[in-house]
Each structure stands twice: as structure tokens, then as C-alpha cells.
Design an enzyme around this catalytic site. Sequence first.
Site, PDB file in Angstrom:
ATOM      1  CG  HIS A 429     -10.489   7.529  37.975  1.00  0.00           C
ATOM      2  ND1 HIS A 429     -10.140   6.258  38.366  1.00  0.00           N
ATOM      3  CD2 HIS A 429      -9.396   8.031  37.340  1.00  0.00           C
ATOM      4  CE1 HIS A 429      -8.895   5.999  37.989  1.00  0.00           C
ATOM      5  NE2 HIS A 429      -8.423   7.068  37.357  1.00  0.00           N
ATOM      6  CD  GLU A 430      -9.487  11.224  34.954  1.00  0.00           C
ATOM      7  OE1 GLU A 430      -8.420  11.780  35.288  1.00  0.00           O
ATOM      8  OE2 GLU A 430      -9.520  10.088  34.451  1.00  0.00           O
ATOM      9  CG  HIS A 433      -5.927  10.890  38.904  1.00  0.00           C
ATOM     10  ND1 HIS A 433      -5.109   9.980  39.529  1.00  0.00           N
ATOM     11  CD2 HIS A 433      -6.515  10.217  37.875  1.00  0.00           C
ATOM     12  CE1 HIS A 433      -5.194   8.809  38.922  1.00  0.00           C
ATOM     13  NE2 HIS A 433      -6.043   8.925  37.920  1.00  0.00           N
ATOM     14  CG  HIS A 439      -4.242   4.642  38.589  1.00  0.00           C
ATOM     15  ND1 HIS A 439      -3.542   4.781  37.415  1.00  0.00           N
ATOM     16  CD2 HIS A 439      -5.352   5.397  38.451  1.00  0.00           C
ATOM     17  CE1 HIS A 439      -4.215   5.574  36.603  1.00  0.00           C
ATOM     18  NE2 HIS A 439      -5.308   5.969  37.215  1.00  0.00           N
TER      19      HIS A 439
END
Length: 785
Positions: A429-430, A433, A439
Site C-alpha cells: 500500500h505505502e 503511494h 486511495h
Amino acid sequence: MRFLKSALPFVASALSLLSVQAAARSQEPSAIQHVSILEHAVINTPSHEVDHLTDFDVTFELPDKHQTIKLELEPNHDILADDAYVQYLDAEGNVHREEPIQRHEHKVFKGRSLLRRDNGLWRPVGWARVYVQRDGSKPLFEGVFSIDNDNHHVELKSTYLQKKRVEDASIPDRKDEYMVVYRDSDMIRQVRSELKRSLISSSSCQAEKLGFNSDPQHPIFRSEFQDMDLGMSSYGSMSLNSLFGLSKRQSDIGGVSGNAGGVNLAQTIGSTSGCPKTKQVALVGIAADCSFRASFDNDDAAKQWIINMVNSASDVYEKSFNISIGLRNLTMTDKTCPETAPASTQWNMPCDQSNITQRLNLFSQWRGQQSDDNAYWTLMSNCPTGSEVGLAWLGQLCNTEVTGDGSNSVSGTNVVVRVSGGGWQVFAHESGHTFGAVHDCDSMTCAQNLEASSQCCPYNRGTCDANGKYIMNPSTGADITAFSPCTIGNICSALGRNSVKSSCLSDNRNVVTYTGSQCGNGIVEAGEDCDCGGESSCGDNPCCDAKTCKFKSGAVCDDANDSCCSQCQFSPAGTVCRASLGECDLQETCTGNSSTCPADSFKKDGEKCGDTSGLTCASGQCTSRDYQCRTVMGSLIHDNNTYACPQFDSSCELICTSPSLGSCFSINQNFLDGTPCGSGGYCHNGRCDGSNFGSWVEQHKNLVIGVACGVGGLLVLSILWCMINRCRRARTVVKRPPMRPWPGPMPPPPPQMGQWAGPNRGYQGLRAEPPPPYPGPYQSATRYA
């Protein structure tokens, strides 16, 4: 002013979270409700042993689920670079030991999972990533496999207990080591809206203030608007941060993480345009702080956990973007936290001395001092801030430098906290980014209509809420196994537009990885002609021998890996291997004697382009400062008259305005590298480089000529006026008054009568005689004997 006051809430909702350099946070996973015991594991080789190069099957049972599972596995060498090494730091942050990471020491595998049917046949049900800790008759391994999109996490008893929270399910207390399995669906699903409200109330994140944007009379908005002191004219720059008290950091808990750079994400859903056509590798560095190291029994256990995490996360990147994640550098600290963080590693401190935001800033400063070309760096920690377990700067892939405004240090970095359940998902997830992903939309962001301004990724063009199904959901949850089609379009389009850099990604040829050259890892390393990823991945590849990683007879290249290869032969000279994406992006063609497409090339930054005046090339795009303001800010507020504030032309941060707004807004996003700035300079990672006065004169020649003409004209008029006035005075006869006769010598002073008491008054109040008159200015000089 009435329009501005009514428009500000909408502008805030559209712009306050527009920073490519914003930080996004991850929420701690839900409680693990049920855990299964993995039993009867068998490695299906003659000796039940494997090495790091073995292709094999492992079967096991989950008795409480009445399931028998088989994992078909092959070596995965993608995650370890040939030149990879680990360095161990002492309590003062100094390197006291450094060693290469030996590939043969790490049995890391990838493959697929199969479920046995009642008739004894095996049904493929998903993918698998495994790190074998022990082989033999009683094997132990950790990793993840999926069954019909439900992730099954395999951990050793010791690993599970190290991370176990009070609310997590208990497991049997045995002396011997064994394996446990829990599913994403075993994690209690909490009502997201209620959970987020409770978390937001205790969080330092400012994203909860987005609620006032829909109501101009909201108390927070009203007080901020009425009490703020702009201290500038209507042409001054109003930062949305100061205007609304919003932070550059946006919390995953709040549901918003940034903006896609003016692109309508609904238009790019599912599009892979911009992602590499042939496989590429993102080599990363990972540092572990003292809290993370202290959560393991020894260095090897911590190292193995990290490798297993990267191994698991890399799978979704390969499938979605044709990019694998490889580990190049690993920095391990001592398990004892220093009382005071050393100057060389200020991010290494006890949990109670900083929060996750401060760690990201300190780690970014440290990353800027490292001399490497890694795609990004991740800090592993065991220090959550409340429920926040991850934090990342958005869109900073390939950014090796550090920039900031004093309070924020921005670089290609993120922070991941070791959690109970879904640790690799937080890392994925990170990293998303870092690749530029916002998101997925959820009920909260959909209620604010944020999908309309591309501040979140909608499920599809007709449905907003992605319902927590994908990796970029603001919080972890069940059945999260892949990136959403919208995120795929989000990242691929960002890479294709160069709004997120990709120059650090390695072509899949002669790649140096942590594990050394290994046939079957899908990466063409030194000594290999080709590597199609092992026998299970190669299939009927006509060019590459899967077992030897050498070309088959008559082949000189591999169509699956080389852009200038057709039917195992070099493509003819002139064959377009990388098409032009615009006037400033040059197309590349094959040479006829190589399978590699030439490096991507662009027209020189600053070269004029397009039919409209003011457009120049920047990072391969035909653009301008005004054009970027229109595409980024104008698309969000639906105003085609948006333009860059001219008084801030030396800044490389987008500061835009429009006639309807009246004031300049700083939206915390940088102009593209190569955009003109200042006096002949060009933007580079948010800074204006190369500006000088001579270039400013050349760039503003018309203005300089106009000012020079105006000033010159004033000087000529002034000279003429002086000459005319001089001539007029010369014609005027000056008549002097008649000379007075010499009045004789000065009279003697009067007798001293004491102090002078006041104007025209002598001692005892007697009026004194005034002094004799002084000779007039036109009298002749008087001689004195």
C-alpha cells in the site's frame, strides 16, 4: 468577495489535498478472529529437502477447514539484487559490520496454490509466495497464498506471538515450533464509517476538516475565513494550508491521500498505457530501526521477515504494472534503542520520542544523504502512532534527493510498521503511494463527491465506492489481493506522463540483484541470454530455454523480454519500438542489430513547441506554467481561465489563480521538471535551477525594451527641460540694490549685566537694545583692521 467566500469551500475540497508530495497514512488491521493450525506439511522431493534453486510442491492440511492444499513453487530471485548487501549499525549509528546477502542462504519461492477436490483432482485457486525456514521431514515456512481471492497468511508460532495483540485470537501453547494460518476473512470487519470517526477524533491528521467544505457556514470554515489576516493584496499568494489550517499530510484514516495531477481517473480505469511493455525492476532499500529489530530474536529472523514481506508484495506489482520489486540494500540497527537518537541516524529512537510523521521526515533527510539510485527507501519500525501503521510521500518514485519547506522533508521514502496481519499489504500500500497512487474511494469520500475531482479512485465509471476490495483501500480488510483497475490506470498514466519518474527502474537485462544471478527468476542477469521466469512461466516460449536461460537454437533474442525482437530475431532497422507520445517526445526505432530499444529521449527542455505562444518542452511534454495550472487546478474547479500567478514565476510550486478566484492559491504541487522559471532557469524537483539576470533580460526582452524606452524618454525630457530653464535664466538681467555706505566700526559691547534671562530681556527684566543690523547680502566685503 461574496463569490470568493461562497467558492472557498469547494476550492478547499478540490485543492487542499492536491499535493504530489503529500504524505498518506495506513490504518492498523482489524483483529484476527480465528487462527488455524497448519498440519501434515510435506515437501514433495525425494529427500524432502530443497535448496534455493529447487522447483517443488508442498502439500498440507487445514483440518478445521477440511481442506488439503498444494503449492507449486519455483525460485523467486527478483527480490534480491546481485550487489545487495546488509550493513549493521551500532547504537551510535556507525556501520560496524557489512556483508553481502548470499542468495543461497534464502529459500524464497513463488508459484500458485491448488485445492484438492473430492474426486482427488487439484483445482488452481490462486497465487503463492513462500520463504522456507526449514526443510526435511518437518518443514517450516512462512508466506502467503490465496484461495479464491482470500489471502491466507502463514506464520510460525513465534512470529505470530511476537505481533499478537490482546484482541487477536489465541493459539496453543506448545514448546515446539509450528505453523499457523489466518485469512483476511478471519479479521473482524468493523463498520468503516464509525471506525474512522473514532480514529479521526484521536488522530493528529487534519483530514477530518474536509467535512466543512460542503457547508460555507460550518463553524470551522466560518472562523477560519473571518479571522484570517491575509496581509497582502488580492494578488498575494494564499496558501490553502494557512487558509484552512490543513496539513500537507493526509491520513489514510481520513480517506484521502492526494490528487492524480489533474487527470480524470475515471477515464483511465484499467488502462496500462504508460506502464512498461517489457518487465522492469524497482530496486529498493530497506532500513530497520531499533524497535523493529527488538521484535525479533536475532538479526537473521528480522532479515528473513523483510525478504518474505518483499517477496509477497512483489507479486501484485508484477501482475498489475509489469514491475517487480527487488531488495538491494538492507540496513539493520541494534536491538537496543539509544537514549538519544544519534546524529547520523536520527530516525532510530525509542517509540515514545517521536511519532510516525517525525520518523518519515527524519528518514527522508537520511535518505537524501545516501549515494544510491534506488527507486525508494522504506523504514521498517514497530512504533505505530495510534492506529497509524504506514506513511508515504506521494509520487516520489526515483527521487533520491531531499527537499522541503522547513517543516517537511520530502524524498522517495515511506514508513511501514510491523503489524499483526497483512504486513506485506501495508508495504504494498505505502509503495503504491510512492508510485503515485491515491486511495480507492470509500463511502466517506464518495459522500463528499471527491471522485469527481480525482481525489480518490472510483470502482468504475458508474460506481464510486470500491467497497474496500483493493490494496489502496484506506484501511486493511478482507479479500484484499490486488490493485483496483482504477489504481492501475492511476499509476500507469502517471508514469506515462512523467508526473511520476521512472528513470530509476531497471530494464530486465544484466540486472544486479541482492541474490545473485539465478536462472528462472524472470530477470536477465549476467551470464544469461534470457530468463522467462522458470518452466511454469515460460510455457511454450520459442526463444528461451527455461532450464538453462540460454537462447534456443537459431534464436538471438526473446520476444517476451526484448522490445526489438520479432520471432526470436532482431527487428528490422527503423521498426518503432517506443512510439512518440507528443511533439516533445521523440520516437525510438530499432537499430536492426540489437534487441534493445534505444533509451527514451525527448526534445531539449525549453524548446518551443505547439501552436500556442508560450508553450515549451518540459520532461517530454509540450506545456507551460499556465497550461499546467489549467490542467491541474482548472480541471478541479472547472475553470478554463486558470493561469499561473506571474509574480511567482521564480517558484517551481504551482501557484495559480483565475479571474473568478481573484487570489493566488498555492496547491503544494510542483511544476514538471524542465518548466521555465525565474530568470532563464528550469524547474528540477521543486527548485528553480540556472536562473540569472542575463537570461531574465533575454526572456523578457519586450519588457526590458519598453522599460528602457520609457526611462530613456524621461531622461531626454529632463535634459531638455533643464536646458530650456537655463536659457530662460540667462536672458534675465539681475539688478542689484544700491550699495549702502560703510556704517563705521562696530560699537563696543554693553557692560556685562549678568545672565541673559530671555528673548530681548536683560538682567532684572530690563529690555535690552537689539544688536546692530548685519550688513545685507549684497554689501561689499568689509575690511577690519
